[in-house]
Motif scaffolding. Structure first.
Motif, short mmCIF file in Angstrom:
data_model
loop_
_atom_site.label_atom_id
_atom_site.label_comp_id
_atom_site.label_asym_id
_atom_site.label_seq_id
_atom_site.Cartn_x
_atom_site.Cartn_y
_atom_site.Cartn_z
N VAL A 75 0.85 -1.20 0.00
CA VAL A 75 0.00 0.00 0.00
C VAL A 75 0.88 1.24 0.00
O VAL A 75 0.68 2.18 -0.78
CB VAL A 75 -0.92 0.00 1.24
CG1 VAL A 75 -1.67 1.31 1.35
CG2 VAL A 75 -1.88 -1.18 1.19
N GLU A 76 1.90 1.18 0.85
CA GLU A 76 2.82 2.31 0.99
C GLU A 76 3.54 2.59 -0.33
O GLU A 76 3.63 3.73 -0.77
CB GLU A 76 3.83 1.94 2.08
CG GLU A 76 4.63 3.08 2.64
CD GLU A 76 5.67 2.52 3.60
OE1 GLU A 76 6.84 2.81 3.38
OE2 GLU A 76 5.29 1.76 4.54
N VAL A 77 4.04 1.51 -0.95
CA VAL A 77 4.79 1.66 -2.20
C VAL A 77 3.91 2.25 -3.28
O VAL A 77 4.29 3.21 -3.96
CB VAL A 77 5.35 0.29 -2.65
CG1 VAL A 77 5.82 0.35 -4.10
CG2 VAL A 77 6.48 -0.14 -1.73
N LEU A 78 2.70 1.69 -3.44
CA LEU A 78 1.81 2.20 -4.48
C LEU A 78 1.44 3.65 -4.19
O LEU A 78 1.34 4.47 -5.10
CB LEU A 78 0.56 1.33 -4.60
CG LEU A 78 0.78 -0.09 -5.14
CD1 LEU A 78 -0.56 -0.79 -5.32
CD2 LEU A 78 1.54 -0.07 -6.46
N GLY A 79 1.28 3.95 -2.90
CA GLY A 79 0.97 5.32 -2.49
C GLY A 79 2.08 6.27 -2.92
O GLY A 79 1.84 7.30 -3.54
N SER A 80 3.32 5.89 -2.60
CA SER A 80 4.46 6.76 -2.94
C SER A 80 4.61 6.90 -4.45
O SER A 80 5.20 7.86 -4.92
CB SER A 80 5.78 6.22 -2.38
OG SER A 80 5.60 5.61 -1.15
N MET A 81 4.12 5.89 -5.17
CA MET A 81 4.23 5.99 -6.62
C MET A 81 3.07 6.77 -7.22
O MET A 81 2.99 6.96 -8.42
CB MET A 81 4.27 4.58 -7.24
CG MET A 81 5.59 3.86 -7.02
SD MET A 81 5.52 2.15 -7.56
CE MET A 81 5.43 2.37 -9.33
N GLY A 82 2.17 7.18 -6.35
CA GLY A 82 1.02 7.96 -6.80
C GLY A 82 0.02 7.14 -7.57
O GLY A 82 -0.72 7.66 -8.41
N MET A 83 -0.02 5.83 -7.31
CA MET A 83 -1.01 5.00 -8.00
C MET A 83 -2.26 4.93 -7.17
O MET A 83 -2.21 4.59 -6.00
CB MET A 83 -0.46 3.59 -8.24
CG MET A 83 0.52 3.52 -9.38
SD MET A 83 1.06 1.84 -9.67
CE MET A 83 -0.03 1.35 -10.97
#
Lengths: 387, 141, 365
Positions: free
Chosen positions: A197-205
């Motif tokens: 969740v965090e990774v996708l969040g940081s990627m703006g997805m």
């Protein structure tokens, strides 16, 4: 599997899931959520694939995240990188579900460090048998294209272990690429852990697409595969009954121990069965031969295989590497999968999950494993009767 | 501006002869290239032939072995063994078509400071002539 | 040297000799290739009862494991044992004995002029009597069989170098109906006393094997020319071993690689993350698990001069890498600089264990 999210991000995948994953990896590195990616890349001779850890993104052009074969179990590649701990770099590793499951088993065995690893999985249609592939890579590639085009877990042309695999989709990875049942032009990027969740969040997805349809497709496919697995392994069971069954199954074994060497779970630097402890003296061997009228070599084949079952079947993820590496075509994977399906349920354990449940042999309870209790009770009863 | 090629030459030097020879070259203010990266070993025979291979595959532009002259080994026979092992590595390199010229073994005694400087210069020049070790760039090794 | 001629097929004749040795108590056991009657699979049998000899196939063109390697597990033997080994297996055992992994003490070695063994793939797919017959026809005529191992086709050491007893097969046109057993040593003569007709005094007839020798020499040249596609250099090495999956099966089945833990699997070459990060900085990418070429070339450094070219490594390779062809060629070249022939003579020291005071000046600058 954690039922983690109900939502995912639908992204375009006109050139198939492999290219979509590559685009995602590029973006991840651009957005600095990962410093390096671990992906299969075709070797220069074009006749196989190798795990390559990439920081120079131009090399990613040659990568095949969804490769036709699995020459090295991904968990093994990750182990060679992180056995001694993590470093500065965050690594995003794209692996098949069985490779990720093996990774979690190795995590419990302290053989990998996932502190700075983001695990990416995808709906896996299966892999081409490695020995078939190296005999004719062109044909293997064509076969795999057909397998991919079918858009579901393959029934044929893939490894026997893949034919009966019911863990072909989302596992406890961080991010999952779902594409079975989706229209050919899109895939679902699904966060599957807090880190995901965090990774996708940081990627703006933005994860705003409902994945219920995909989930339904997967559970339908899964049910079919589970049935296939049960049916096949029931047949396998018949071939290994009793000492004669085992002797017959492993009669061609030449004792090369390739199966152990490629097994992601068998992490020992020196296998017990190759060690000095397992060796016998010349005198002992001759005496044993005399007692039986003869002795066949390579010796202790049944001992090796059943012994290996006791050592690792609780963690077996049915990846089928063992069959792939066997030079004499013994269907090791089916036998071990059959065993795994017995030993793991006995402890209510499922290999390959990241749910905090420790390895069965790392804990005990006063009352457990009812089958064993039955045996103990029977024995006690007999003893009482004798007295 | 074109980058000048400064090679890295992994150099295993026996502490009794070649390393002392290198020292002598230094104290005698003889110039030898910075390409030489000395690694002190107790005897040239301490160098597992596999070290030579590893240095090469990891991208050393040259691998240098320095030992005592035959008959002068502190451990009497160590350098004779080194010579045989080195011959095997050289032969395997030749057989596989790898650049065997990147490997060099020389006998340099503790008193041969000038010889050390000469060999170091010669070998470095040769390596510069040969250019970079291609292994540096290979990712499928 | 003397010879016993029997009026029966070679394998039958040899079986009878084994029966004589075991039955008379001259040996306590016979070690030979065998076909399990129940499973139909080949294995290596250490047989202590005469009845068990029914199952032996001492001359079958099969190698499931290098028997020289297996023999190590019970030799030195406290009691006399007769062992049937292919010439390369015998040479492998001698190389092992030099490394204190076995001893010829109490061992009667029986070998044959060898027409090569069929590839493991071929063996696993099943060998019927037609296939064996086809092989024998080639062997007895002194021809190369197309389904034998690549290194067998190119093997020039198919006449046993130091066996006590040699069964003549290659170029022996009547081997299908007659059995010619050469007794090469005093031990052999002693052991064969009371068996069959009286031996005739005769030296081994080299003319029988000359035909195959020249065919093999030509085949060898062809094979060596094709090693690494005829190219050299780092790229060719990567092309050849690039598909290696790192199972190290080649080293485990190698009769020369006797180490319990291979150097390349040991802690010696374990790397940690900072090490990898440094390499990544240089190259922008690296292969995992690392050190694939390092393993293969390193193994050449360790054992190539003792390579007997048995071909077992190629046959167990799941990636179909022609390991044996490369190792045989490289090995021959490394052995040549020491004028060494692996397995020729047990008294001949392993090259890396000895030295001369004056040698290899050409390698020193």
């Amino acid at each position: 599997m954690n039922d983690f999210a109900a939502l995912g991000a639908k992204i375009k995948a006109a050139d198939g899931p492999g290219e979509a994953i590559k685009a995602f990896l590029r973006q991840a590195v651009e957005k600095k959520v990962a410093d390096a990616v671990l992906v299969p890349v075709k070797v220069p001779a074009g006749n196989s694939y190798a795990w390559i850890l990439v920081t120079d993104m131009s090399i990613l052009d040659d990568a095949s995240p969804v490769a036709p074969v699995m020459p090295v179990q991904g968990a093994k590649a990750l182990k060679s990188l992180t056995r001694k701990g993590h470093g500065e770099l965050t690594v995003m590793a794209v692996m098949r579900p069985c490779e990720i499951r093996a990774t979690f088993e190795l995590l419990k065995l302290n053989q990998v460090n996932l502190e700075k690893v983001v695990l990416v999985s995808y709906d896996c249609p299966g892999a081409i048998p490695f020995r078939d592939y190296v005999k004719d890579p062109g044909f293997g590639e064509k076969n795999f294209q057909a397998v991919m085009a079918a858009g579901g877990p393959a029934e044929k042309n893939v490894k026997p272990a893949c034919v009966i695999c019911d863990e072909f989709s989302r596992v406890d990875s961080d991010i999952h690429f779902g594409w079975f049942g989706e229209s050919g032009s899109s895939v679902l990027v699904i966060p599957s852990s807090d880190r995901g969740v965090e990774v996708l969040g940081s990627m703006g997805m933005e994860c705003s697409d409902d994945i219920a349809g995909w989930k339904k497709t997967i559970s339908g496919l899964k049910e079919k595969k589970t049935g296939k697995r049960t049916a096949t392994l029931t047949e396998t069971a018949k071939t290994i009954q009793g000492l004669d069954g085992l002797l017959g199954t492993f009669s061609e074994c030449i004792g090369c121990h390739n199966c152990m060497a490629v097994c992601p779970i068998c992490y020992c630097r020196q296998c017990y069965f190759d060690s000095e402890v397992a060796k016998k003296t010349p005198d002992f061997i001759l005496e044993t031969a005399k007692k039986r009228g003869g002795l066949a070599f390579p010796s202790d084949r049944v001992m090796f295989h059943t012994g290996r079952m006791t050592h690792m079947s609780l963690s077996c993820v049915s990846c089928g590497m063992c069959t792939d590496a066997c030079p004499v075509d013994i269907h090791v994977a089916e036998v071990f999968s059959y065993m795994a399906d017995i030993t793991q349920p006995a402890f209510e354990y499922t290999a390959g999950r990241n749910d905090g449940v420790p390895l069965p042999l790392r804990k005990y309870e006063e009352k457990e494993v009812p089958q064993v209790h039955e045996i103990v009770k029977e024995a006690e009863g007999e003893e009482a009767a004798h007295e | 501006m074109e980058k000048t090629f400064v090679p890295r030459i992994t150099s295993f030097l026996c502490t009794w002869c070649s390393y002392t020879g290198a020292d002598l070259a230094g104290t005698g203010r003889m110039q030898y290239p910075t390409a030489i990266i000395p690694i002190k070993v107790m005897c040239s025979s301490r160098v597992d032939p596999v070290f030579i291979l590893k240095a090469y595959l990891k991208g050393s532009d040259g691998v240098f072995l320095g030992g005592c002259h035959p008959g002068d080994c502190h451990y009497e026979v160590g350098n004779y063994h080194t010579r045989r092992r080195f011959a095997i590595v050289k032969k395997i390199f030749e057989s596989l078509g790898l650049e065997a010229e990147r490997l060099r073994l020389s006998w340099i005694s503790a008193s041969e400071g000038p010889k050390f400087a000469r060999v170091a210069n010669e070998f470095t020049e040769k390596i510069i002539e040969m250019g970079e070790n291609e292994a540096k760039k290979k990712i499928f090794l | 040297m003397s010879r016993i001629d029997l009026q029966k097929a070679s394998s039958k004749g040899l079986k009878e000799l084994l029966g004589h040795l075991l039955g008379s108590g001259k040996v306590s056991a016979v070690f030979s290739l065998r076909k399990d009657p129940e499973t139909g699979s080949y294995d290596l049998g250490l047989i202590t009862e005469e009845a068990g000899l029914e199952t032996v196939k001492p001359l079958a063109p099969v190698m499931i494991a290098n028997a020289g390697q297996v023999l190590s597990s019970f030799a030195p033997s406290a009691e006399p044992i007769a062992v049937v080994l292919k010439p390369c297996e015998l040479r492998a055992f001698i190389e092992r004995a030099k490394r204190e992994q076995g001893s010829l003490e109490n061992i009667l070695t029986i070998s044959m002029t060898c027409g090569g063994v069929l590839t493991l793939d071929r063996v696993v797919s099943g060998l019927d009597s037609d296939k064996i017959g086809d092989y024998e026809n080639h062997c007895f005529a002194g021809d190369i069989h197309s389904e034998t191992r690549e290194t067998c086709k190119a093997c020039e050491y198919f006449v046993p170098m130091n066996a006590d007893i040699t069964v003549s097969m290659v170029g022996q046109k009547d081997a299908g109906t007659k059995c010619h057993i050469y007794l090469n040593t005093d031990l052999a003569k002693e052991m064969a006393k009371g068996f069959g007709p009286d031996p005739v005094e005769e030296d081994f007839d080299n003319s029988l094997v000359e035909g195959l020798a020249s065919k093999r020499a030509a085949e060898k040249e062809k094979l060596y020319g094709a090693v690494m596609s005829g190219k050299g250099g780092l790229d060719a090495v990567i092309d050849t071993f690039g598909k290696c999956l790192g199972c190290h099966g080649c080293s485990r089945v190698c009769p020369i690689c006797y180490c319990m833990i291979c150097d390349f699997e040991s802690r010696n070459f374990d790397n940690d993350m900072p090490y990898f990060e440094k390499e990544l900085e240089q190259k922008g990418a690296l292969r995992l698990p690392p050190d694939t070429m390092f393993f293969h070339i390193g193994r050449m450094i360790h054992m190539s001069f003792s390579c007997v070219g048995c071909g077992q490594c190629s046959d167990v390779c799941p990636a179909d890498i022609p390991v044996a062809s490369v190792f045989k060629k490289v090995g021959e070249e490394t052995a040549a600089i020491f004028e060494y022939v692996p397995g020729r003579d047990i008294e001949e020291a392993i090259p890396v264990m000895v030295f001369k005071e004056e040698e290899f000046t050409e390698f020193i600058d």
